[in-house]
Each structure stands twice: as C-alpha cells, then as structure tokens.
Design an enzyme around this catalytic site. Structure first.
Site, PDB file in Angstrom:
ATOM      1  N   GLY A 118     -11.950  22.187  -1.257  1.00 21.25           N
ATOM      2  CA  GLY A 118     -11.044  21.298  -1.977  1.00 21.25           C
ATOM      3  C   GLY A 118     -11.157  19.870  -1.499  1.00 21.25           C
ATOM      4  O   GLY A 118     -11.682  19.596  -0.414  1.00 21.25           O
ATOM      5  N   GLY A 148      -8.671  16.265  -1.514  1.00 23.72           N
ATOM      6  CA  GLY A 148      -7.367  15.689  -1.808  1.00 23.72           C
ATOM      7  C   GLY A 148      -7.347  14.214  -1.509  1.00 23.72           C
ATOM      8  O   GLY A 148      -8.378  13.599  -1.211  1.00 23.72           O
ATOM      9  N   GLY A 149      -6.136  13.641  -1.581  1.00 22.08           N
ATOM     10  CA  GLY A 149      -6.002  12.216  -1.387  1.00 22.08           C
ATOM     11  C   GLY A 149      -6.269  11.754   0.026  1.00 22.08           C
ATOM     12  O   GLY A 149      -6.506  10.575   0.260  1.00 22.08           O
ATOM     13  N   MET A 150      -6.235  12.688   1.005  1.00 24.72           N
ATOM     14  CA  MET A 150      -6.409  12.284   2.393  1.00 24.72           C
ATOM     15  C   MET A 150      -7.632  12.916   3.039  1.00 24.72           C
ATOM     16  O   MET A 150      -7.780  12.885   4.254  1.00 24.72           O
ATOM     17  CB  MET A 150      -5.160  12.642   3.194  1.00 24.72           C
ATOM     18  CG  MET A 150      -3.944  11.836   2.773  1.00 24.72           C
ATOM     19  SD  MET A 150      -2.488  12.236   3.755  1.00 24.72           S
ATOM     20  CE  MET A 150      -3.025  11.663   5.362  1.00 24.72           C
ATOM     21  N   GLY A 151      -8.511  13.513   2.265  1.00 22.84           N
ATOM     22  CA  GLY A 151      -9.726  14.066   2.841  1.00 22.84           C
ATOM     23  C   GLY A 151     -10.205  15.279   2.086  1.00 22.84           C
ATOM     24  O   GLY A 151      -9.635  15.671   1.069  1.00 22.84           O
ATOM     25  N   ASP A 211       6.407  15.429  -1.130  1.00 32.24           N
ATOM     26  CA  ASP A 211       5.345  15.462  -2.141  1.00 32.24           C
ATOM     27  C   ASP A 211       5.154  16.894  -2.644  1.00 32.24           C
ATOM     28  O   ASP A 211       4.038  17.402  -2.720  1.00 32.24           O
ATOM     29  CB  ASP A 211       4.040  14.922  -1.566  1.00 32.24           C
ATOM     30  CG  ASP A 211       3.008  14.580  -2.649  1.00 32.24           C
ATOM     31  OD1 ASP A 211       3.416  14.391  -3.817  1.00 32.24           O
ATOM     32  OD2 ASP A 211       1.813  14.517  -2.327  1.00 32.24           O
TER      33      ASP A 211
END
Length: 486
Positions: A20, A22-25, A135
C-alpha cells in the site's frame, strides 16, 4: 517517492512486496530480521519535509502506547540511511475502502455496522488512553477476514495526525485541516475544540459510506466539501438505498451533527445505536421508532435534517466505480420534449434526451449504475417539479460524475470551447446522431482528474454533457466514451 522491490533490505527487514501507499509513505510486507514473522513496514523515504517526518515519528510514539485487538499494533521504529520506518502488525486482508470497490452500492447493512462496531471498540480504547485519531475513514480501517465460524475483525490504523486529548483541548488552526476532508468534523474545519466526538463524527461518515458507497458530502472542490460539512443537511442513507432501515438515518444524522454536543458521547454509543437500528420494527404505517439514545426534541431536529438532506445528499451523490450489464450499442432515438407524466417531472426533458444513459425514475439507476438528482446550474439540489431555464441532472456512481444539462426552450447549446488546456477533441458520429467531444485534465485537491465535454448536433443540440473521472482526460475518454449509450 522511492520504492523498494522484493529482496531489498531496510533496517534488517527483507522486503517481499509493497502492499500500500499512503500520504505519509509506502507500506511493505517484510520478513522480520530475527523472528519467524512477517510485519508491515511503513517507510518514509528521504526528501519529506520536517512536518511529515515529525508526523511520521509521532505515529509510532502515540500508537505505540496502544494495545487492543481492534488497533494495529506498533512493534518498533527507527531510521536507516535517513529513511524513517515503522514496523507494525501485518493484517492479512484489506482496508474498508478497498472492500467498497467490490461493493459499489455499499455493503450489506449488517456487515457495515459490524465493521464500524469493531472500529468503535478500537477508537474507544484509544480515547481511554487519551488519544484522538482525527482521521477516521474507510481507508484507515483494516479488515482481517474471519473464518467460517467467526466474523471479520476490523482494526484501526494510521495514527499519523493523532493528538493526545490534553493537546487537543485548544482550538485547531483555522485554514489548516489535516484530516481527510470527506470525513472532517466541522470543528476541524472551523478551528474549534477537538475531542472524542470529532472521531464520532468521522465514524458516522464512515458508516454512511459503508452503507451506501457514497461519500457523505461529494462536491467538486475542497471548499465546497468544507462548506457542506458546516452548513448542509446531514446525509441520509435511505435516500441512496431505500432498502436500508430508516432508523439508520437518525443514527448517521446524530453522529454527524454539526454541533459536538448533539452527537453520541463516544464511538461505542454510536455503534450500539447502529446495531439497534438494524433490528427496529415499524411502529406504524411507514414509521419506525427513534434510534436509541435520541430524545424527542432531538428526534425532531434530526428528522428535519434527514428530510432536508434527501435532495442535497443525492445531488452530488455516490462515488465508487462499478460495472453493469450495460454495453455498447446504439441507444433509442431520444425525444425532444418531456413526456407528459414523466417521473422526473420538469426534468423529464433531460431523461428523454438520454433514455439509455440516465435512470428512468429518480430512485432508479442509469448507465454504470449512475444515480441522479435534479439540480440548478450551480449544482444545487432542487425539487424535480421546479421549472428552470437550464435544468441539470447531477449523476454519479463513484469515480465518475456526470452533469446532463438541457435548455428548457430547446435553444442550441454553444459549441465545445477548445482551449489550450484541451488535450484532445474530435467530431463524433453514431447511429443516434453527431456531435463534438473534448477532453482535458484538471487538478482536484492536488490530484489529476479527467474531464470530458460532449456537445450534440441537430435533435439534441439543446443538451450537453460534462463527465469527470479517471486520472486524465484521455484516460476518461478511453474508459467511458466508447461504450456510453449516447
């Protein structure tokens, strides 16, 4: 962002595959360097700014305090050649957002409520530990499929923007919303005080999407989404799927109240109300009792919000791509006036022009499961009986949204305007007629999105279509146009 292939070694972990991003890695399935165990390894590659690095490390610090069967366990964290990494529990399954892609009309109500109930247990545990998630959304709920004898297990993950309750007693900074906007509580948008009920709001929005397949307030711009969270009537699940128990409407309305004091006190209370709503029986013709935990006064407010929200929710509607039995072929020749007694009333002129593209009734589904509502030329929901010079049907099925517009007086629409932003255009000819198509790519909240504009000659020259979706104009054109029944 740098990625790692199978066999790469990071902090002693041997990468097997990426699972996967995501926004942070990116997250990888990796073999533990010493134990006979596979972990999920989340990596933030070099180049991220200081704020992202701080948030990344904060996830390990805060989520590492938690130990609960409905929260993904954090094992370790560190850095390797300036790459920050977090080792966490590997959940052999999928997230709820991925599950929705397989169930575009929403999950069965029992399964949706079960997922929310599991997530609620994890969130309540985080709250008891003094931690707000901030979130909550389907993509941050992992699902470990159950065996034949057991139910699925839902686990909350991604505490990258979490805060302790002591840090969250003050107002948030106005104009700096870190949460995913689709599920952001009004106080996150307006700079209010955050507490456990902020996560309740987002979990309520998550329940709504799991039930219907639709985002709570789908709009074209981030500003419009924020405005809807602050002012629009609350979303109504049964407006999208009339087969859902009406009591769930009240559950979602209360969970997503604009005012924190009107919401459930905790996520578990929300989940309990949703479970009870599944089993409520009608208390009279066409009526059901109120959801547990609502007072008579609040019930009136919730129901008013639900009724008012019916048009607004369907207006900009549901966002998950699906395939249907619809296929290519020449559609029936359209009429140029609304048939008397059309279920769409004043908006029947549009449906008559595109009978195999649009649903025959307001509660029906069109091509690729499009669901539509009557709107004005500002995409504001209006009653289907309202007579407008420029009526619009706003339709969506997920990744694709369509605006069908026709002049009530049958005057010809302007030709497609070709600008330097256009990626391509063509004159098209089909058995149903001729016209012009133009496609381009635009930026939507920092992500590329395609737009396709269709104009018609002759009999349907008083109508136009605008479609958005995919990752570029050309991709949208290639995916949507060849089989569209126009």
């Amino acid at each position: 962002m740098r990625t790692f292939g199978p066999g790469a070694v990071v902090a002693g972990y041997r990468i097997e595959r990426r699972i996967g991003t995501g926004g942070m890695g990116s997250v990888y399935l990796a073999q533990h360097p010493r134990l006979p165990r596979k972990d999920a390894l989340k990596i933030l590659t070099p180049g991220a700014d200081a704020e992202f690095r701080a948030r990344f490390l904060r996830e390990a610090e805060l989520a590492g305090r938690l130990d609960h069967p409905n929260i993904v366990t954090i094992y370790d964290c560190g850095s390797d050649a300036e790459m920050l990494w977090i080792a966490m529990q590997f959940v052999d399954g999928y997230d709820a957002a991925q599950l929705l892609k397989q169930h575009a009309r929403g999950l069965p109500a029992e399964r949706a409520v079960a997922i929310v109930s599991g997530a609620a247990r994890g969130l309540d545990a985080a709250h008891r530990a003094g931690l707000l998630h901030r979130d909550v959304k389907p993509a941050n709920i992992l699902i470990e499929p159950g065996t034949a004898a057991g139910a699925d297990r839902a686990l909350v993950t991604d505490f990258g923007i979490a805060r302790t309750t002591t840090e969250s007693t003050g107002p948030t900074a106005v104009g700096k919303v870190l949460a995913t906007l689709a599920f952001a509580a009004p106080e996150q948008i307006s700079g209010g005080v955050l507490d456990e009920r902020t996560d309740v709001y987002a979990l309520g929005g998550t329940l709504y999407q799991l039930l219907t397949g639709a985002a709570p307030f789908p709009r074209e711009t981030a500003a419009a989404v924020m405005h809807a969270h602050l002012t629009a009537p609350r979303p109504v699940p049964s407006a999208i799927d009339p087969s859902l128990p009406p009591a769930l409407d009240s559950v979602v309305a209360r969970a997503m109240s604009q005012h924190p004091g009107d919401r459930y006190a905790g996520c578990g209370e929300l989940a309990a109300a949703a479970v009870a709503a599944l089993h409520e029986e009608p208390s009279g013709p066409g009526r059901r009792p109120r959801a547990p935990g609502t007072t008579g006064g609040r019930r009136g407010a919730v129901l008013l919000a639900a009724v008012a929200g019916l048009a607004a929710v369907v207006a900009v509607a549901v966002m998950v791509t699906r395939t249907t039995d619809s296929g290519p072929g020449a559609p029936d020749a359209p009429s140029t006036s609304a048939a008397a007694g059309s279920p769409w009333q004043a908006f029947g002129v549009i449906v008559d022009a595109f009978p195999t593209l649009l649903p025959a009734t307001p509660s029906g589904r069109g091509y690729q499961d499009l669901r539509c509502t009557a709107s004005d030329d500002k995409s504001k929901a209006v009653p289907i009986a309202e007579v407008l010079d420029l009526p619009v049907l706003v339709c969506s099925n997920g990744d694709t949204t369509l605006w069908a517009t026709c002049n009530s007086d049958h005057s010809t629409m302007p030709a497609v305007e070709i600008t330097d932003k256009s990626q391509g255009n063509e004159a098209w000819s089909r058995a149903s007629g001729t016209g012009t198509a133009e496609w381009k790519t635009f930026d939507s909240d920092g992500k590329p999105r395609g737009q396709l504009n269709i104009r018609f000659d002759a009999a349907r020259g008083f109508c136009k279509l605008r479609i958005t979706g995919a990752n570029s104009g050309r991709e949208l054109y290639d995916q949507w146009w060849p089989t569209a029944p126009i």
